[in-house]
Design a protein around this motif. Structure first.
Motif, PDB file in Angstrom:
ATOM      1  N   HIS A   1     -15.635   9.972 -26.328  1.00  0.00           N
ATOM      2  CA  HIS A   1     -14.542   9.298 -25.620  1.00  0.00           C
ATOM      3  C   HIS A   1     -14.675   7.797 -25.844  1.00  0.00           C
ATOM      4  O   HIS A   1     -15.617   7.354 -26.494  1.00  0.00           O
ATOM      5  CB  HIS A   1     -14.512   9.662 -24.121  1.00  0.00           C
ATOM      6  CG  HIS A   1     -15.649   9.140 -23.305  1.00  0.00           C
ATOM      7  ND1 HIS A   1     -16.968   9.507 -23.518  1.00  0.00           N
ATOM      8  CD2 HIS A   1     -15.668   8.275 -22.262  1.00  0.00           C
ATOM      9  CE1 HIS A   1     -17.737   8.891 -22.624  1.00  0.00           C
ATOM     10  NE2 HIS A   1     -16.987   8.144 -21.860  1.00  0.00           N
TER      11      HIS A   1
ATOM     12  N   HIS B   1     -15.008   4.903 -23.974  1.00  0.00           N
ATOM     13  CA  HIS B   1     -15.648   3.849 -23.189  1.00  0.00           C
ATOM     14  C   HIS B   1     -16.596   3.052 -24.076  1.00  0.00           C
ATOM     15  O   HIS B   1     -17.189   3.584 -25.021  1.00  0.00           O
ATOM     16  CB  HIS B   1     -16.419   4.447 -22.015  1.00  0.00           C
ATOM     17  CG  HIS B   1     -15.549   4.714 -20.822  1.00  0.00           C
ATOM     18  ND1 HIS B   1     -15.762   5.765 -19.975  1.00  0.00           N
ATOM     19  CD2 HIS B   1     -14.441   4.068 -20.341  1.00  0.00           C
ATOM     20  CE1 HIS B   1     -14.863   5.742 -19.009  1.00  0.00           C
ATOM     21  NE2 HIS B   1     -14.044   4.730 -19.221  1.00  0.00           N
TER      22      HIS B   1
ATOM     23  N   HIS C   1     -19.861   4.069 -25.470  1.00  0.00           N
ATOM     24  CA  HIS C   1     -19.774   5.195 -26.423  1.00  0.00           C
ATOM     25  C   HIS C   1     -19.121   4.795 -27.747  1.00  0.00           C
ATOM     26  O   HIS C   1     -19.282   5.504 -28.731  1.00  0.00           O
ATOM     27  CB  HIS C   1     -19.035   6.373 -25.765  1.00  0.00           C
ATOM     28  CG  HIS C   1     -19.741   6.861 -24.535  1.00  0.00           C
ATOM     29  ND1 HIS C   1     -20.610   7.922 -24.523  1.00  0.00           N
ATOM     30  CD2 HIS C   1     -19.746   6.370 -23.259  1.00  0.00           C
ATOM     31  CE1 HIS C   1     -21.115   8.086 -23.293  1.00  0.00           C
ATOM     32  NE2 HIS C   1     -20.611   7.153 -22.517  1.00  0.00           N
TER      33      HIS C   1
ATOM     34  N   HIS D   1     -13.425  13.571 -16.708  1.00  0.00           N
ATOM     35  CA  HIS D   1     -14.245  12.361 -16.573  1.00  0.00           C
ATOM     36  C   HIS D   1     -13.440  11.332 -15.770  1.00  0.00           C
ATOM     37  O   HIS D   1     -13.556  11.255 -14.555  1.00  0.00           O
ATOM     38  CB  HIS D   1     -14.651  11.880 -17.962  1.00  0.00           C
ATOM     39  CG  HIS D   1     -15.439  10.608 -17.999  1.00  0.00           C
ATOM     40  ND1 HIS D   1     -16.249  10.194 -16.988  1.00  0.00           N
ATOM     41  CD2 HIS D   1     -15.524   9.636 -18.958  1.00  0.00           C
ATOM     42  CE1 HIS D   1     -16.793   9.031 -17.309  1.00  0.00           C
ATOM     43  NE2 HIS D   1     -16.376   8.672 -18.503  1.00  0.00           N
TER      44      HIS D   1
ATOM     45  N   ASP E   1     -19.807  12.318 -20.951  1.00  0.00           N
ATOM     46  CA  ASP E   1     -19.559  11.835 -19.583  1.00  0.00           C
ATOM     47  C   ASP E   1     -18.607  12.799 -18.891  1.00  0.00           C
ATOM     48  O   ASP E   1     -17.494  13.027 -19.371  1.00  0.00           O
ATOM     49  CB  ASP E   1     -18.882  10.449 -19.602  1.00  0.00           C
ATOM     50  CG  ASP E   1     -19.810   9.341 -20.062  1.00  0.00           C
ATOM     51  OD1 ASP E   1     -19.404   8.166 -19.961  1.00  0.00           O
ATOM     52  OD2 ASP E   1     -20.925   9.647 -20.505  1.00  0.00           O
TER      53      ASP E   1
HETATM   54 ZN   LIG Z   1     -17.350   7.255 -19.895  1.00  0.00          ZN
END
Ligand SMILES: [Zn+2]
Ligand SMILES: Nc1ccn([C@@H]2O[C@@H]3COP(=O)(O)O[C@H]3[C@H]2O)c(=O)n1
Ligand SMILES: [Zn+2]
Length: 247
Positions: free
Chosen positions: A61, A63, A66, A144, A164
């Motif tokens: 994902h 974020h 990441h 998430h 996550d």
């Molecule tokens: Zn995250």
């Protein structure tokens, strides 16, 4: 067939003690980096690794803990080593990664694109994708952040990697019963319940049946992890940089 997993970082997003929760998966002739956060280049450097030793990067994902290190790895790959690592990402996330995350830094104003830095391999969710003959990955959408796409992984059918996700006891029971997963790597918020709703919390994970808990390695944890050692039921904290052989 056994694989090795090495967390280059095991920290939560704002950890200052651990690197971002990103993982190296070693399978025979292929090294896959799962997520590439802001601290990933430094974490790799501390392991004396460069992007040359990474055959592929898989993104769960968008974020920053990441994907925040992708710009550096992209520039290193292209301009230092003239190589193109594979980039595995769900097709729904692909346009957002370029347009909303990487384009500002990587674009050259002359129409270049993500494919100039990576061999982009779109992944279809819920489908088993062969990364290399000894490594399959299936990406499933998990909860998430509301209205924000995020995926967890099955690695070689029997390892579940949460990335996550919020606490989902029904999914974990299904993984245990129907998928016969032997190992579960699960994010774990150590905040008191109710403070961070976007990750499973230790108190929630402790409500799981014993036979599920003893499969769980806890990751993506806060700087106060050591206060919780011996307080994790049958689960244990995965250690940063340690290599785990998982069969
Ligand atoms: Zn995250
Ligand atoms: N709705 C949200 C969104 C974000 N966050 C925090 O920001 C972090 C982003 O990286 P993460 O690892 O997903 O953890 C998120 C929360 O700490 C949060 O707590 N609630
Ligand atoms: Zn995260």
């Amino acid at each position: 067939m056994s694989i090795q997993i090495q967390m280059i970082g095991t920290g939560s997003a704002f950890s200052k003690k651990y690197f971002n929760n990103n993982a190296l998966v070693y399978a025979d002739d292929f090294t896959l980096l799962i997520d590439c956060g802001i601290t990933a280049p430094m974490a790799l450097h501390q392991l004396n690794k460069t992007v040359q030793e990474i055959d592929g990067i898989l993104i769960t994902h968008l974020h920053a803990d990441h994907v925040g290190g992708l710009e550096e790895l992209a520039f290193q790959a292209k301009y230092l080593y003239n190589i193109k690592p594979k980039l595995f990402i769900c097709s729904k996330l692909l346009p957002i990664l370029w347009e909303n995350s990487l384009k500002a830094g990587l674009s050259d104003g002359r129409g270049n694109k993500l494919e100039d830095f990576f061999e982009v391999i779109p992944i279809i969710e819920n489908e088993n994708t062969m990364i290399t003959p000894s490594l399959n990955i299936e990406m499933i959408q998990t909860k998430h952040i509301p209205n924000k796409l995020s995926y967890s992984l099955f690695i070689n059918d029997h390892i579940f990697y949460s990335a996550d996700m919020q606490f989902d006891p029904d999914l974990l029971a299904q993984i245990h019963k129907e998928r016969h997963c032997k190992t579960i790597l699960h994010d774990c918020s150590l905040e008191e319940p109710g403070k961070v709703e976007v990750h499973a919390s230790l108190s929630q994970l402790l409500t799981l049946p014993e036979q599920i808990q003893n499969k769980i390695l806890l990751m993506h944890y806060g700087d106060n992890m050591e206060e919780f050692i011996e307080k994790t039921g049958s689960m244990s904290f995965i250690e940063q940089q340690k290599k785990y052989t998982i069969i």
